[in-house]
Design a protein around this motif. Structure first.
Motif, PDB file in Angstrom:
ATOM      1  N   TYR A   1       0.874  -1.172   0.000  1.00 42.30           N
ATOM      2  CA  TYR A   1       0.000   0.000   0.000  1.00 42.30           C
ATOM      3  C   TYR A   1       0.908   1.217   0.000  1.00 42.30           C
ATOM      4  O   TYR A   1       1.969   1.223   0.636  1.00 42.30           O
ATOM      5  CB  TYR A   1      -0.901   0.003   1.229  1.00 42.30           C
ATOM      6  CG  TYR A   1      -1.805  -1.203   1.301  1.00 42.30           C
ATOM      7  CD1 TYR A   1      -2.952  -1.292   0.512  1.00 42.30           C
ATOM      8  CD2 TYR A   1      -1.516  -2.269   2.160  1.00 42.30           C
ATOM      9  CE1 TYR A   1      -3.779  -2.393   0.574  1.00 42.30           C
ATOM     10  CE2 TYR A   1      -2.340  -3.377   2.224  1.00 42.30           C
ATOM     11  CZ  TYR A   1      -3.471  -3.445   1.427  1.00 42.30           C
ATOM     12  OH  TYR A   1      -4.284  -4.549   1.490  1.00 42.30           O
TER      13      TYR A   1
ATOM     14  N   TYR B   1       1.218   5.705   0.124  1.00 41.61           N
ATOM     15  CA  TYR B   1       0.547   6.864   0.716  1.00 41.61           C
ATOM     16  C   TYR B   1       1.207   8.153   0.249  1.00 41.61           C
ATOM     17  O   TYR B   1       2.413   8.213  -0.010  1.00 41.61           O
ATOM     18  CB  TYR B   1       0.608   6.774   2.248  1.00 41.61           C
ATOM     19  CG  TYR B   1       0.047   5.508   2.817  1.00 41.61           C
ATOM     20  CD1 TYR B   1      -1.273   5.440   3.253  1.00 41.61           C
ATOM     21  CD2 TYR B   1       0.821   4.346   2.898  1.00 41.61           C
ATOM     22  CE1 TYR B   1      -1.804   4.263   3.776  1.00 41.61           C
ATOM     23  CE2 TYR B   1       0.299   3.162   3.418  1.00 41.61           C
ATOM     24  CZ  TYR B   1      -1.010   3.128   3.851  1.00 41.61           C
ATOM     25  OH  TYR B   1      -1.524   1.966   4.366  1.00 41.61           O
TER      26      TYR B   1
ATOM     27  N   VAL C   1      -4.221   7.447   0.972  1.00 39.51           N
ATOM     28  CA  VAL C   1      -3.727   6.285   0.254  1.00 39.51           C
ATOM     29  C   VAL C   1      -3.819   6.519  -1.249  1.00 39.51           C
ATOM     30  O   VAL C   1      -4.665   7.292  -1.729  1.00 39.51           O
ATOM     31  CB  VAL C   1      -4.538   5.027   0.660  1.00 39.51           C
ATOM     32  CG1 VAL C   1      -5.934   5.065   0.026  1.00 39.51           C
ATOM     33  CG2 VAL C   1      -3.820   3.745   0.279  1.00 39.51           C
TER      34      VAL C   1
ATOM     35  N   PHE D   1      -4.729   4.527  -4.583  1.00 36.91           N
ATOM     36  CA  PHE D   1      -5.548   3.347  -4.796  1.00 36.91           C
ATOM     37  C   PHE D   1      -4.915   2.369  -5.781  1.00 36.91           C
ATOM     38  O   PHE D   1      -4.238   2.771  -6.730  1.00 36.91           O
ATOM     39  CB  PHE D   1      -6.946   3.760  -5.272  1.00 36.91           C
ATOM     40  CG  PHE D   1      -7.711   4.536  -4.239  1.00 36.91           C
ATOM     41  CD1 PHE D   1      -8.442   3.889  -3.263  1.00 36.91           C
ATOM     42  CD2 PHE D   1      -7.673   5.933  -4.225  1.00 36.91           C
ATOM     43  CE1 PHE D   1      -9.147   4.594  -2.302  1.00 36.91           C
ATOM     44  CE2 PHE D   1      -8.371   6.657  -3.274  1.00 36.91           C
ATOM     45  CZ  PHE D   1      -9.114   5.995  -2.305  1.00 36.91           C
ATOM     46  N   ARG D   2      -5.165   1.078  -5.547  1.00 37.01           N
ATOM     47  CA  ARG D   2      -4.644   0.005  -6.381  1.00 37.01           C
ATOM     48  C   ARG D   2      -5.644  -0.346  -7.479  1.00 37.01           C
ATOM     49  O   ARG D   2      -6.858  -0.294  -7.281  1.00 37.01           O
ATOM     50  CB  ARG D   2      -4.402  -1.256  -5.534  1.00 37.01           C
ATOM     51  CG  ARG D   2      -3.357  -1.093  -4.421  1.00 37.01           C
ATOM     52  CD  ARG D   2      -2.010  -1.606  -4.826  1.00 37.01           C
ATOM     53  NE  ARG D   2      -2.030  -2.999  -5.238  1.00 37.01           N
ATOM     54  CZ  ARG D   2      -1.843  -4.027  -4.404  1.00 37.01           C
ATOM     55  NH1 ARG D   2      -1.684  -3.825  -3.102  1.00 37.01           N
ATOM     56  NH2 ARG D   2      -1.815  -5.260  -4.884  1.00 37.01           N
TER      57      ARG D   2
ATOM     58  N   TYR E   1      -1.233   1.728  -9.817  1.00 37.29           N
ATOM     59  CA  TYR E   1      -1.834   2.604  -8.805  1.00 37.29           C
ATOM     60  C   TYR E   1      -2.363   3.873  -9.474  1.00 37.29           C
ATOM     61  O   TYR E   1      -1.838   4.319 -10.505  1.00 37.29           O
ATOM     62  CB  TYR E   1      -0.798   3.004  -7.753  1.00 37.29           C
ATOM     63  CG  TYR E   1      -0.228   1.860  -6.947  1.00 37.29           C
ATOM     64  CD1 TYR E   1      -0.660   1.603  -5.649  1.00 37.29           C
ATOM     65  CD2 TYR E   1       0.760   1.034  -7.481  1.00 37.29           C
ATOM     66  CE1 TYR E   1      -0.123   0.567  -4.891  1.00 37.29           C
ATOM     67  CE2 TYR E   1       1.296  -0.012  -6.743  1.00 37.29           C
ATOM     68  CZ  TYR E   1       0.846  -0.232  -5.451  1.00 37.29           C
ATOM     69  OH  TYR E   1       1.378  -1.269  -4.711  1.00 37.29           O
TER      70      TYR E   1
ATOM     71  N   GLU F   1       5.727   4.067   1.523  1.00 38.17           N
ATOM     72  CA  GLU F   1       5.138   2.732   1.632  1.00 38.17           C
ATOM     73  C   GLU F   1       4.691   2.421   3.064  1.00 38.17           C
ATOM     74  O   GLU F   1       3.782   1.597   3.246  1.00 38.17           O
ATOM     75  CB  GLU F   1       6.133   1.669   1.162  1.00 38.17           C
ATOM     76  CG  GLU F   1       6.411   1.708  -0.332  1.00 38.17           C
ATOM     77  CD  GLU F   1       7.274   0.550  -0.797  1.00 38.17           C
ATOM     78  OE1 GLU F   1       7.346  -0.464  -0.064  1.00 38.17           O
ATOM     79  OE2 GLU F   1       7.894   0.665  -1.873  1.00 38.17           O
TER      80      GLU F   1
ATOM     81  N   PHE G   1      -9.318  -4.383  -2.763  1.00 38.30           N
ATOM     82  CA  PHE G   1      -9.225  -3.082  -3.433  1.00 38.30           C
ATOM     83  C   PHE G   1      -9.834  -3.223  -4.810  1.00 38.30           C
ATOM     84  O   PHE G   1      -9.968  -4.325  -5.343  1.00 38.30           O
ATOM     85  CB  PHE G   1      -7.771  -2.598  -3.523  1.00 38.30           C
ATOM     86  CG  PHE G   1      -6.825  -3.596  -4.124  1.00 38.30           C
ATOM     87  CD1 PHE G   1      -6.713  -3.754  -5.496  1.00 38.30           C
ATOM     88  CD2 PHE G   1      -6.054  -4.409  -3.311  1.00 38.30           C
ATOM     89  CE1 PHE G   1      -5.850  -4.678  -6.054  1.00 38.30           C
ATOM     90  CE2 PHE G   1      -5.177  -5.339  -3.851  1.00 38.30           C
ATOM     91  CZ  PHE G   1      -5.076  -5.477  -5.226  1.00 38.30           C
TER      92      PHE G   1
ATOM     93  N   TYR H   1      -9.964  -3.199  10.097  1.00 42.60           N
ATOM     94  CA  TYR H   1      -9.376  -2.714   8.850  1.00 42.60           C
ATOM     95  C   TYR H   1      -9.608  -1.209   8.721  1.00 42.60           C
ATOM     96  O   TYR H   1     -10.598  -0.680   9.233  1.00 42.60           O
ATOM     97  CB  TYR H   1     -10.015  -3.413   7.647  1.00 42.60           C
ATOM     98  CG  TYR H   1      -9.724  -4.893   7.555  1.00 42.60           C
ATOM     99  CD1 TYR H   1      -8.765  -5.373   6.681  1.00 42.60           C
ATOM    100  CD2 TYR H   1     -10.433  -5.811   8.339  1.00 42.60           C
ATOM    101  CE1 TYR H   1      -8.508  -6.747   6.576  1.00 42.60           C
ATOM    102  CE2 TYR H   1     -10.178  -7.172   8.250  1.00 42.60           C
ATOM    103  CZ  TYR H   1      -9.212  -7.633   7.367  1.00 42.60           C
ATOM    104  OH  TYR H   1      -8.957  -8.982   7.277  1.00 42.60           O
TER     105      TYR H   1
ATOM    106  N   TRP I   1     -10.532   3.290   2.761  1.00 47.82           N
ATOM    107  CA  TRP I   1     -10.445   4.535   2.006  1.00 47.82           C
ATOM    108  C   TRP I   1     -11.349   4.403   0.788  1.00 47.82           C
ATOM    109  O   TRP I   1     -11.428   3.334   0.168  1.00 47.82           O
ATOM    110  CB  TRP I   1      -9.012   4.811   1.561  1.00 47.82           C
ATOM    111  CG  TRP I   1      -8.083   5.232   2.665  1.00 47.82           C
ATOM    112  CD1 TRP I   1      -7.360   4.417   3.483  1.00 47.82           C
ATOM    113  CD2 TRP I   1      -7.803   6.573   3.063  1.00 47.82           C
ATOM    114  NE1 TRP I   1      -6.624   5.165   4.376  1.00 47.82           N
ATOM    115  CE2 TRP I   1      -6.875   6.499   4.142  1.00 47.82           C
ATOM    116  CE3 TRP I   1      -8.227   7.831   2.633  1.00 47.82           C
ATOM    117  CZ2 TRP I   1      -6.386   7.624   4.776  1.00 47.82           C
ATOM    118  CZ3 TRP I   1      -7.729   8.960   3.267  1.00 47.82           C
ATOM    119  CH2 TRP I   1      -6.817   8.856   4.332  1.00 47.82           C
TER     120      TRP I   1
ATOM    121  N   VAL J   1     -10.143   0.838  -1.076  1.00 45.29           N
ATOM    122  CA  VAL J   1      -9.130  -0.081  -0.573  1.00 45.29           C
ATOM    123  C   VAL J   1      -9.433  -0.350   0.896  1.00 45.29           C
ATOM    124  O   VAL J   1      -9.837   0.565   1.640  1.00 45.29           O
ATOM    125  CB  VAL J   1      -7.708   0.464  -0.769  1.00 45.29           C
ATOM    126  CG1 VAL J   1      -7.490   1.774  -0.025  1.00 45.29           C
ATOM    127  CG2 VAL J   1      -6.674  -0.560  -0.351  1.00 45.29           C
TER     128      VAL J   1
ATOM    129  N   ILE K   1      -7.591  -1.927   4.194  1.00 43.38           N
ATOM    130  CA  ILE K   1      -6.221  -2.231   4.626  1.00 43.38           C
ATOM    131  C   ILE K   1      -6.254  -2.853   6.013  1.00 43.38           C
ATOM    132  O   ILE K   1      -6.783  -2.258   6.963  1.00 43.38           O
ATOM    133  CB  ILE K   1      -5.364  -0.955   4.642  1.00 43.38           C
ATOM    134  CG1 ILE K   1      -5.391  -0.277   3.254  1.00 43.38           C
ATOM    135  CG2 ILE K   1      -3.932  -1.272   5.043  1.00 43.38           C
ATOM    136  CD1 ILE K   1      -4.762   1.091   3.235  1.00 43.38           C
TER     137      ILE K   1
END
Length: 487
Positions: free
Chosen positions: A272, A274, A292, A294-295, A303, A318, A450, A471, A474, A483, A485
Motif C-alpha cells: 500500500y 501513501y 492512500v 488506490f490500487r 496505482y 510505503e 481493493f 481494517y 479509504w 481499498v 487495509i
C-alpha cells in the motif's frame, strides 16, 4: 699593363656570352601532361553530427583536362582498391558537396565494422576514366538499431519466488554504436505481445553496455505490472530503446526489433502506498493519516489517485511513520525510489492548485508515470457516505458506519474510516447520503481488498472473504476507487 687588363676583360665577356648562348640552345620549355586530378582536400578528419544532418560534410573539386566529360559520378569506398564502391552523387561541374545525413547513409550502406574514424576513399568517375583518390577519416553514426541476441524468440520462463534474487536470463545485444565515442543509453522495455507497446513496463537501464542481468524478481514485477495473472503463462515482447548523445549534446533514438518470450509469474504482495508533501492533506508529516494511493483491481502493481493537490510537490511512502521506502522522480517523467540507505528522489511537481489524476502503471524504478488535470466541476458532493451490511454489523440504518472526509474544504470526495470491524463470509455496500434511493456503490469483481466500485441501482454486494478483524477503509467518490487495509 693597361693593355693586358683590357684584354683579360674582353676574354671574360666573350666566354660568358659563349656560355650563355650554348645554354639557350639546350633549354627546352615543356607543358605538364593533361590530367584528370582530384585535388587534395583541406581537411581529412570529419565528425558527422546527427543534430546537424543538413550541414555539408565535405566539398571536393577537380581539374579534368582529359575526358571532356560533362557529367561525373562521385564514388566512395572503404578500401583503397574500390572493391565495392558506393555512389555518393553526380555533378555536372568540377566540384561536389554532400551533407552529413547523406554521407552517413552512404557509409552505413557500405557496412563498416566500426563507426569511429572510418577511412573512406573518394574519387571521381567520368565514364571509363577515374581520378586519383583522396582519403577522409570519418566519425559516423549507425542507423540500424541494436539487435537482441538473448533471449531467443519464444523462450519460456517459469518464475520462482524461491529464486527471486537469481538471474533468470541475461539480456544481451549487439550495437555498432558502441564503437563510437558517443554516450549510448539503453532502456529495456516490455509489453504484452500484440499490443504494439501501447503500455510499456521498464525491465532495466544501462549506459555503454551490451548486456543486462534480469532476475526472477525483476521479470516477475514486469509480468505482473503488465497484468499477467500469477501462475498463468502469457507472452510478452521485449525490446531495446537506444538513446545516443554526442559531444555537442545532440541525441537520436533507435528501437530494436522485439523478441517474444513466454513468462509465468508467481504471486507476490505489493505495498500500500501513501501521499506525503505540501501538495497533500497530510503535509510533510509521514504519519498524519496520509491519503492512500488506490490500487488497480486488474493490474496488481498499478496505482492511481484522483484528487485535489496544492502547489509545492509531494512524494509517496510505503510505510506511514517511515521515510523509506520513498518514491519520487528525478527527471519529471519516471519513478525514482530510495528503498532505504540510498538517496531520496525528487518531488512530484504540481504546477497549480486543482484536481489531478496521478497514474502509475507499474510501481517500478524507471517506470513512467503521469499527472494530468482532472475536471471535477460536475462531480456531485455528498453529505455523507457510509458502509452498510452484515460484514460490518447489519443492514439497518443504525448499523451504518459513517466515513469521514479527509480534506472537507479542498477535497470533499476522499473518505476514510479507521478500525472498522469486518466479518469473514459476509457482505456490504457503500451508500451515499444515508439513503437507498439514489443508488449505491457495488462490487465489480475484484478478488482483492481493493478495486473500483460501480454506482448503480442494482448489482452485486461486496463479499468480504478476508479474515475477520479490524481494517482501515479509504474511498474516492470521484471514480469509485476503494481499498480495505488490515490493521
Amino acid at each position: 699593363m693597361k693593355m693586358y687588363n683590357k684584354l683579360n676583360r674582353l676574354l671574360i665577356v666573350f666566354a660568358l656570352l659563349f656560355f650563355t648562348c650554348e645554354n639557350e640552345e639546350t633549354l627546352i620549355i615543356t607543358e605538364p601532361d593533361a590530367a584528370f586530378l582530384l585535388q587534395e582536400p583541406g581537411i581529412s578528419n570529419i565528425n558527422l553530427n546527427f543534430g546537424l544532418d543538413t550541414n555539408p560534410a565535405f566539398t571536393i573539386s577537380w581539374n579534368d583536362e582529359v575526358t571532356g566529360s560533362s557529367s561525373y559520378d562521385i564514388e566512395m569506398s572503404l578500401t583503397e582498391t574500390f572493391d565495392a564502391p558506393v555512389i555518393l552523387g553526380n555533378s555536372t561541374g568540377s566540384s561536389f558537396s554532400i551533407n552529413t545525413m547523406d554521407l552517413n547513409m552512404a557509409i552505413n550502406s557500405a557496412n563498416p565494422e566500426i563507426f569511429s574514424e572510418v577511412p573512406i576513399y573518394v574519387r571521381v568517375d567520368a565514364g571509363d576514366a577515374q581520378s586519383n583518390a583522396v582519403i577522409f577519416f570519418v566519425n559516423a553514426y549507425p542507423l540500424d538499431p541494436a539487435m537482441i541476441t538473448n533471449p531467443s524468440q519464444n523462450d519460456v520462463f517459469v518464475l520462482d519466488i524461491a529464486s527471486q534474487d537469481l538471474v533468470v536470463f541475461t539480456l544481451s545485444w549487439e550495437d555498432p554504436a558502441l564503437t563510437t565515442s558517443d554516450n549510448v543509453d539503453y532502456s529495456v522495455e516490455a509489453a504484452l505481445a500484440g499490443t504494439d507497446f501501447a503500455t510499456v513496463i521498464p525491465v532495466g537501464v544501462g549506459s555503454n553496455i551490451n548486456s543486462l542481468d534480469v532476475t526472477h524478481s525483476d521479470l516477475n514485477g514486469v509480468a505482473l505490472g503488465l497484468g499477467i495473472a500469477p501462475e498463468t503463462a502469457a507472452d510478452m515482447e521485449v525490446r531495446l530503446k537506444t538513446l545516443t548523445t554526442n559531444s555537442s549534446g545532440n541525441t537520436y533514438e533507435r528501437i530494436s526489433d522485439p523478441v517474444t518470450i513466454n513468462v509465468t509469474p508467481y504471486n507476490v504482495a505489493f505495498p500500500y502506498i501513501y501521499l506525503v508533501g505540501a501538495s497533500t492533506a497530510a503535509g510533510w508529516s509521514n504519519n498524519n493519516n496520509n491519503p492512500v494511493v488506490f490500487r488497480s483491481q486488474n493490474t496488481p502493481n498499478s496505482y492511481e489517485f484522483t484528487g485535489y493537490f496544492q502547489p509545492g510537490g509531494f512524494k509517496i511512502l510505503e510505510s506511514p511513520g517511515s521515510w523509506q521506502p520513498q518514491w519520487g522522480t528525478n527527471d519529471g517523467s519516471t519513478l525514482g525510489v530510495n528503498p532505504g540507505g540510498g538517496s531520496d528522489p525528487g518531488i512530484f511537481d504540481v504546477p497549480t492548485a486543482g484536481y489531478y489524476t496521478m497514474s502509475i502503471p507499474s510501481l517500478t524504478p524507471g517506470a513512467n508515470y503521469t499527472i494530468e488535470a482532472f475536471d471535477a466541476s460536475a462531480a456531485p458532493t455528498y453529505n455523507s457516505i457510509g458502509l452498510i451490511g452484515q460484514a460490518i454489523g447489519g443492514w439497518g440504518d443504525g448499523d451504518e458506519i459513517e466515513l469521514i472526509q479527509r480534506d472537507p474544504v479542498n477535497n470533499p470526495h476522499l473518505w476514510y474510516a479507521s478500525n472498522v470491524s469486518f466479518t469473514n463470509g459476509e457482505e456490504f455496500l457503500i451508500r451515499p447520503n444515508d439513503d437507498w434511493n439514489n443508488g449505491v456503490w457495488r462490487y465489480t469483481g475484484s478478488q482483492e481488498l481493493f478495486g473500483q466500485a460501480n454506482l448503480a441501482g442494482s448489482g452485486n454486494n461486496f463479499p468480504f472473504s478476508a479474515p475477520s478483524g479490524n481494517y482501515d477503509v479509504w474511498f474516492n467518490d470521484l471514480d469509485g476507487s476503494y481499498v480495505i487495509i488490515p490493521n
